[in-house]
Scaffold this motif. Structure first.
Motif, PDB file in Angstrom:
ATOM      1  N   THR A  46       0.813  -1.217   0.000  1.00  0.00           N
ATOM      2  CA  THR A  46       0.000   0.000   0.000  1.00  0.00           C
ATOM      3  C   THR A  46       0.847   1.268   0.000  1.00  0.00           C
ATOM      4  O   THR A  46       0.350   2.340  -0.329  1.00  0.00           O
ATOM      5  N   GLY A  47       2.103   1.166   0.367  1.00  0.00           N
ATOM      6  CA  GLY A  47       2.956   2.347   0.439  1.00  0.00           C
ATOM      7  C   GLY A  47       2.800   3.150   1.716  1.00  0.00           C
ATOM      8  O   GLY A  47       3.384   4.214   1.861  1.00  0.00           O
ATOM      9  N   SER A  48       2.003   2.656   2.670  1.00  0.00           N
ATOM     10  CA  SER A  48       1.766   3.399   3.909  1.00  0.00           C
ATOM     11  C   SER A  48       2.668   2.947   5.056  1.00  0.00           C
ATOM     12  O   SER A  48       2.698   3.599   6.099  1.00  0.00           O
ATOM     13  N   ARG A  49       3.383   1.832   4.889  1.00  0.00           N
ATOM     14  CA  ARG A  49       4.302   1.339   5.919  1.00  0.00           C
ATOM     15  C   ARG A  49       5.679   1.147   5.292  1.00  0.00           C
ATOM     16  O   ARG A  49       5.791   0.728   4.138  1.00  0.00           O
ATOM     17  N   LEU A  50       6.683   1.446   6.068  1.00  0.00           N
ATOM     18  CA  LEU A  50       8.058   1.311   5.606  1.00  0.00           C
ATOM     19  C   LEU A  50       8.811   0.407   6.575  1.00  0.00           C
ATOM     20  O   LEU A  50       8.686   0.563   7.795  1.00  0.00           O
ATOM     21  N   VAL A  51       9.582  -0.525   6.039  1.00  0.00           N
ATOM     22  CA  VAL A  51      10.385  -1.432   6.868  1.00  0.00           C
ATOM     23  C   VAL A  51      11.849  -1.157   6.584  1.00  0.00           C
ATOM     24  O   VAL A  51      12.268  -1.101   5.421  1.00  0.00           O
ATOM     25  N   SER A  52      12.634  -0.971   7.631  1.00  0.00           N
ATOM     26  CA  SER A  52      14.077  -0.772   7.493  1.00  0.00           C
ATOM     27  C   SER A  52      14.808  -1.887   8.232  1.00  0.00           C
ATOM     28  O   SER A  52      14.419  -2.265   9.345  1.00  0.00           O
ATOM     29  N   CYS A  53      15.853  -2.415   7.612  1.00  0.00           N
ATOM     30  CA  CYS A  53      16.646  -3.509   8.182  1.00  0.00           C
ATOM     31  C   CYS A  53      18.005  -2.943   8.580  1.00  0.00           C
ATOM     32  O   CYS A  53      18.690  -2.330   7.745  1.00  0.00           O
ATOM     33  N   GLU A  54      18.429  -3.201   9.803  1.00  0.00           N
ATOM     34  CA  GLU A  54      19.535  -2.426  10.351  1.00  0.00           C
ATOM     35  C   GLU A  54      20.656  -3.297  10.910  1.00  0.00           C
ATOM     36  O   GLU A  54      20.518  -4.508  11.093  1.00  0.00           O
ATOM     37  N   ALA A  55      21.777  -2.617  11.183  1.00  0.00           N
ATOM     38  CA  ALA A  55      22.977  -3.299  11.640  1.00  0.00           C
ATOM     39  C   ALA A  55      22.929  -3.648  13.122  1.00  0.00           C
ATOM     40  O   ALA A  55      23.761  -4.413  13.600  1.00  0.00           O
ATOM     41  N   ASP A  56      21.959  -3.101  13.862  1.00  0.00           N
ATOM     42  CA  ASP A  56      21.844  -3.447  15.287  1.00  0.00           C
ATOM     43  C   ASP A  56      20.944  -4.672  15.488  1.00  0.00           C
ATOM     44  O   ASP A  56      20.435  -4.905  16.573  1.00  0.00           O
ATOM     45  N   LYS A  57      20.729  -5.452  14.379  1.00  0.00           N
ATOM     46  CA  LYS A  57      19.984  -6.723  14.379  1.00  0.00           C
ATOM     47  C   LYS A  57      18.475  -6.537  14.531  1.00  0.00           C
ATOM     48  O   LYS A  57      17.759  -7.503  14.812  1.00  0.00           O
ATOM     49  N   THR A  58      18.000  -5.314  14.365  1.00  0.00           N
ATOM     50  CA  THR A  58      16.560  -5.068  14.509  1.00  0.00           C
ATOM     51  C   THR A  58      15.934  -4.743  13.158  1.00  0.00           C
ATOM     52  O   THR A  58      16.619  -4.403  12.194  1.00  0.00           O
TER      53      THR A  58
END
Length: 498
Positions: free
Chosen positions: A458-470
């Motif tokens: 839908t373009g209303s949620r964004l997911v980011s993958c990070e180096a702190d394992k979260t």
């Protein structure tokens, strides 16, 4: 032989030359040149009357082309208009015209043929005089006009008195700021990749802990963990045509997972080193993977056969996307270039060399025929199919940009190695928000890097993958308004064309 002398006789007849330094020889040569041309040094060139007349004629025609065929004011009408206006202002405007070098009478300097096409024009700088019902009248609040009988056209003859036009750069659309609303922990290593289910019910992430985890979008709960890779997982893609999930990793393996059985059913062998990126074709059953062997390989999903090895890059292929029309494959590489590929011929259509650093992320617009590419030097926009450069984004993130994503609301997001998350208006290139991720407690501040980004369907949620394992999830702030978060936009004065 006659006419020749021995070497000893020659050296005895010539006097030895006094050795001199290069500086002394240069000064001597300079002195001789000065003595030779000193009589003409600094003398101005004799004036050429004919070229001067031609220059003035060209200048007048260029400035007054629009009004050269208009009728001139009779002498008494000019006199009456001057007497009706303020005498002091008229005197200052006339002196200004003389000081700026407007030709008051060019008939004496021009030939008969040149003088026929040039008419006298009255330019008033102080109060603009226009024609109202055939009479001269003062128009307040403007700077320049040219009075002529029967004419309503206004012509600005010189840049010195021309009004400054507003910038034609598109004004950015207001977007609400984004905020972090959920942090998901579960991986035991850097989270390197993410992909969404076409039904928008779940998303999967690949990590340096060699696992693929599947999470619910609504709740953020873990649904499934897939194991099988022996190195970190760099790329993920979910098919919209089959119940398949594709993964690629540093172990040179590209795997196809059947989500009905939750097992790996195919492996695609051929890469000579780690596989860094992967993309599915939207209409054909083919898969494109790029890796550290500098090749983008095209695979048949069903037969596991390699269709093409798209070679041409000189360094790691670290980003790729596909589309249904040419160019069907676009790749970015650590060799700073972007290549557009003809999938039918398996050859390069064009190579874009605008970036100065590695192109680690490219993102295609959902419905426009454009794409953006990110490097440490800049984020650039290009137009397809030929790859014409449009413009740079108006700010520089000044970090290594690892990932980008665009949604249908024309919001572009770029994620950096230092944990910065910048939000851009796609049309204007204006950076409307700069967010900074917060590392998980117990992690170092240097572990704030973001490696992957993706919007949901839908373009209303964004997911980011990070180096702190979260894994962090972001959404728009519903309470924000244009009054609480106004656009702070200043149009660029000069745009770099590279």
């Amino acid at each position: 032989m006659p006419g020749t002398t021995t070497g000893a006789g020659t050296s005895a007849g010539i006097e030895p030359i006094e050795p001199q330094s290069l500086k002394k020889l240069s000064l001597k040569s300079l002195k001789r040149s000065f003595d030779l041309f000193a009589s003409l040094h600094g003398d101005p060139r004799p004036p050429d009357q004919r070229s001067q007349r031609i220059r003035i004629a060209c200048k007048v025609r260029a400035e007054y082309e629009v009004v050269k065929d208009l009728l001139t004011l009779p002498q008494r009408e000019v006199g009456s208009s001057i007497s009706n206006s303020n005498v002091g202002e008229t005197h200052s405007s006339l002196t200004t015209n003389q000081a700026q070098g407007f030709p008051t009478d060019t008939s004496g300097d021009l030939s008969k043929d040149e003088g026929k096409e040039i008419t006298s024009i009255a330019v008033h700088l102080q109060p603009q005089t226009g024609l109202i019902d055939g009479k001269a009248g003062a128009i307040a609040g403007t700077s320049t006009a040219i009075s002529s009988v029967g004419s309503t056209d206004r012509y600005q003859p010189s840049a010195a008195i021309m009004k400054r036009l507003p910038s034609k750069w598109p004004r950015p659309v207001w977007h609400p700021p984004w905020k972090n609303y959920r942090v998901i922990s579960g991986h035991l290593g850097w989270v390197r990749s993410v992909a969404f289910d076409p039904g928008n019910e779940w998303f999967c992430t690949g990590s340096a802990d060699r696992t693929i985890k599947i999470w619910e979008v609504a709740t953020g709960k873990l649904k499934l963990t897939l194991t099988g890779h022996i190195e970190q997982i760099r790329g993920l893609a979910v098919s919209s045509r089959h119940p398949y999930l594709f993964s690629a990793g540093d172990d040179k393996q590209v795997k196809c997972w059947d989500l009905e059985y939750n097992k790996a059913i195919r492996s695609y062998h051929g890469h000579l080193s780690g596989v860094y990126c992967l993309a599915l074709h939207p209409t054909l059953d083919i898969l494109c993977t790029g890796g550290r062997d500098s090749v983008c390989r095209v695979w048949d999903i069903r037969t596991k056969a390699q269709i093409f090895a798209l070679s041409g890059h000189e360094n790691t292929v670290c980003s790729v996307f596909t589309q249904a029309i040419d160019p069907q494959v676009v790749t970015g590489s650590h060799d700073t270039t972007i290549k557009l590929w003809d999938l039918a011929a398996g050859k390069t259509m064009s190579t874009l060399t605008y970036h100065k650093k590695s192109v680690r992320a490219i993102a295609k617009h959902p419905f426009e025929h454009t794409f953006a590419s990110a490097s440490a030097d800049n984020i650039k926009k290009f137009k397809l199919p030929k790859g014409e450069f449009l413009h740079n984004m108006l700010s520089q993130q000044k970090t290594i940009v690892n990932a980008m994503a665009i949604n249908e609301d024309n919001v572009l997001v770029s994620a950096g190695d230092n944990g910065s998350l910048w939000f851009w208006d796609w049309k204007s290139g204006h950076n409307f928000q700069q967010a900074q991720t917060i590392v998980q407690p117990g992690s170092l501040d240097s572990e704030a890097g973001i490696y992957a980004l993706q919007f949901d369907i839908t373009g209303s949620r964004l997911v980011s993958c990070e180096a702190d394992k979260t894994i962090k999830m972001w959404k728009e702030d519903d309470t924000a308004t244009p009054e609480s978060h106004p656009i702070n936009f200043k149009a660029p004065k000069d745009i770099r064309r590279f």
